[in-house]
Design a protein around this motif. Structure first.
Motif, PDB file in Angstrom:
ATOM      1  N   ASP A   8       0.833  -1.218   0.007  1.00  0.00           N
ATOM      2  CA  ASP A   8       0.157  -0.081  -0.097  1.00  0.00           C
ATOM      3  C   ASP A   8       0.659   1.327  -0.051  1.00  0.00           C
ATOM      4  O   ASP A   8       0.370   2.377  -0.365  1.00  0.00           O
ATOM      5  N   ARG A   9       2.131   1.194   0.551  1.00  0.00           N
ATOM      6  CA  ARG A   9       2.924   2.304   0.650  1.00  0.00           C
ATOM      7  C   ARG A   9       4.458   1.827   0.688  1.00  0.00           C
ATOM      8  O   ARG A   9       4.760   0.841   1.250  1.00  0.00           O
ATOM      9  N   THR A  10       5.181   2.560  -0.111  1.00  0.00           N
ATOM     10  CA  THR A  10       6.805   2.196  -0.244  1.00  0.00           C
ATOM     11  C   THR A  10       7.133   3.462   0.444  1.00  0.00           C
ATOM     12  O   THR A  10       7.069   4.672  -0.057  1.00  0.00           O
ATOM     13  N   PHE A  11       8.564   3.354   1.327  1.00  0.00           N
ATOM     14  CA  PHE A  11       8.951   4.484   1.798  1.00  0.00           C
ATOM     15  C   PHE A  11      10.578   4.187   1.373  1.00  0.00           C
ATOM     16  O   PHE A  11      11.287   2.985   1.366  1.00  0.00           O
ATOM     17  N   GLY A  12      11.201   5.403   0.877  1.00  0.00           N
ATOM     18  CA  GLY A  12      12.634   5.226   0.134  1.00  0.00           C
ATOM     19  C   GLY A  12      12.548   4.782  -1.194  1.00  0.00           C
ATOM     20  O   GLY A  12      11.513   4.284  -1.663  1.00  0.00           O
ATOM     21  N   VAL A  13      13.577   4.779  -1.928  1.00  0.00           N
ATOM     22  CA  VAL A  13      13.707   4.474  -3.383  1.00  0.00           C
ATOM     23  C   VAL A  13      14.958   3.422  -3.176  1.00  0.00           C
ATOM     24  O   VAL A  13      15.871   3.637  -3.096  1.00  0.00           O
ATOM     25  N   PRO A  14      14.837   2.254  -3.951  1.00  0.00           N
ATOM     26  CA  PRO A  14      16.081   1.450  -4.084  1.00  0.00           C
ATOM     27  C   PRO A  14      17.011   2.008  -4.871  1.00  0.00           C
ATOM     28  O   PRO A  14      16.794   2.789  -5.845  1.00  0.00           O
ATOM     29  N   GLU A  15      18.468   1.960  -4.384  1.00  0.00           N
ATOM     30  CA  GLU A  15      19.457   2.758  -5.138  1.00  0.00           C
ATOM     31  C   GLU A  15      19.898   1.458  -6.358  1.00  0.00           C
ATOM     32  O   GLU A  15      20.001   0.359  -6.120  1.00  0.00           O
ATOM     33  N   PRO A  16      20.146   2.105  -7.422  1.00  0.00           N
ATOM     34  CA  PRO A  16      20.504   1.170  -8.621  1.00  0.00           C
ATOM     35  C   PRO A  16      21.754   0.308  -8.253  1.00  0.00           C
ATOM     36  O   PRO A  16      22.722   1.000  -7.745  1.00  0.00           O
ATOM     37  N   GLY A  17      21.819  -0.989  -8.643  1.00  0.00           N
ATOM     38  CA  GLY A  17      23.081  -1.516  -8.325  1.00  0.00           C
ATOM     39  C   GLY A  17      23.114  -2.121  -7.016  1.00  0.00           C
ATOM     40  O   GLY A  17      24.141  -2.947  -6.708  1.00  0.00           O
ATOM     41  N   ARG A  18      22.058  -1.826  -6.154  1.00  0.00           N
ATOM     42  CA  ARG A  18      22.369  -2.254  -4.800  1.00  0.00           C
ATOM     43  C   ARG A  18      21.820  -3.556  -4.571  1.00  0.00           C
ATOM     44  O   ARG A  18      20.554  -3.727  -5.055  1.00  0.00           O
ATOM     45  N   ARG A  19      22.259  -4.840  -3.954  1.00  0.00           N
ATOM     46  CA  ARG A  19      21.527  -5.919  -3.570  1.00  0.00           C
ATOM     47  C   ARG A  19      20.629  -5.609  -2.197  1.00  0.00           C
ATOM     48  O   ARG A  19      21.359  -5.565  -1.319  1.00  0.00           O
ATOM     49  N   TYR A  20      19.478  -5.760  -2.314  1.00  0.00           N
ATOM     50  CA  TYR A  20      18.599  -5.383  -0.880  1.00  0.00           C
ATOM     51  C   TYR A  20      18.505  -6.899  -0.340  1.00  0.00           C
ATOM     52  O   TYR A  20      17.995  -7.706  -1.004  1.00  0.00           O
ATOM     53  N   ARG A  21      18.576  -6.875   1.089  1.00  0.00           N
ATOM     54  CA  ARG A  21      18.221  -8.066   1.829  1.00  0.00           C
ATOM     55  C   ARG A  21      16.650  -8.131   2.174  1.00  0.00           C
ATOM     56  O   ARG A  21      16.231  -7.256   2.791  1.00  0.00           O
ATOM     57  N   ASP A  22      15.849  -9.010   1.471  1.00  0.00           N
ATOM     58  CA  ASP A  22      14.421  -8.741   1.873  1.00  0.00           C
ATOM     59  C   ASP A  22      14.010  -9.545   3.179  1.00  0.00           C
ATOM     60  O   ASP A  22      14.554 -10.795   3.547  1.00  0.00           O
TER      61      ASP A  22
END
Length: 148
Positions: A8-22
């Motif tokens: 319903d809502r996203t906070f922040g923006v993923p930085e290109p090239g970064r691998r995020y831990r879900d």
């Protein structure tokens, strides 16, 4: 692995090239006499709940986490919403928590909590909203307050 749950809502923006831990989790918004239950930890205040284990539903996660953190059984009334964040965590690194928020009620105290550094506190709803550490949890409580 990337979690593709529409939130319903996203906070922040993923930085290109970064691998995020879900990390998918479920959290409870419960109120008594105008006060919201929070978990006070050395890191700050959080809604009761936590990470979902493989194959676990949001409701099952809430029931397990509330028993572990608070020693209570819980009644789940409804799903309030979902949110996710893209953040840089001090120890995890690039982090993508995806969180379900459910409304419910603590029913019976049945055991001693097993997480010794977690203490339940009740705070007035507006104060609770402002105390919460994660921005997405502040949003969930604000949504709850508006719905009342």
């Amino acid at each position: 692995m990337t979690v593709n749950l529409k939130t319903d809502r996203t906070f922040g923006v993923p930085e290109p090239g970064r691998r995020y831990r879900d990390r998918v989790g479920a959290y409870l918004v419960t109120e008594h006499a105008g006060h919201i239950a929070l978990i006070q930890t050395p890191k700050g205040y959080f809604l009761p709940g936590g990470g979902m284990e493989p194959g676990e539903s949001a409701e099952t996660c809430i029931r397990r986490e509330i028993l572990e953190e608070l020693g209570y059984t819980v009644r789940i009334d409804e799903v309030l919403g979902t949110a996710d964040m893209y953040v840089r965590h001090e120890t995890i690194g690039w982090f993508h928590p995806v969180q379900y928020y459910l409304r419910g009620e603590l029913i019976h105290k049945v055991s001693v909590p097993i997480e010794e550094d977690h203490k339940m506190v009740w705070r007035p709803a507006i104060e609770a909203e402002n105390l919460l550490f994660p921005e997405c949890q502040r949003w969930a409580v604000a949504c709850y307050i508006k719905r009342k």
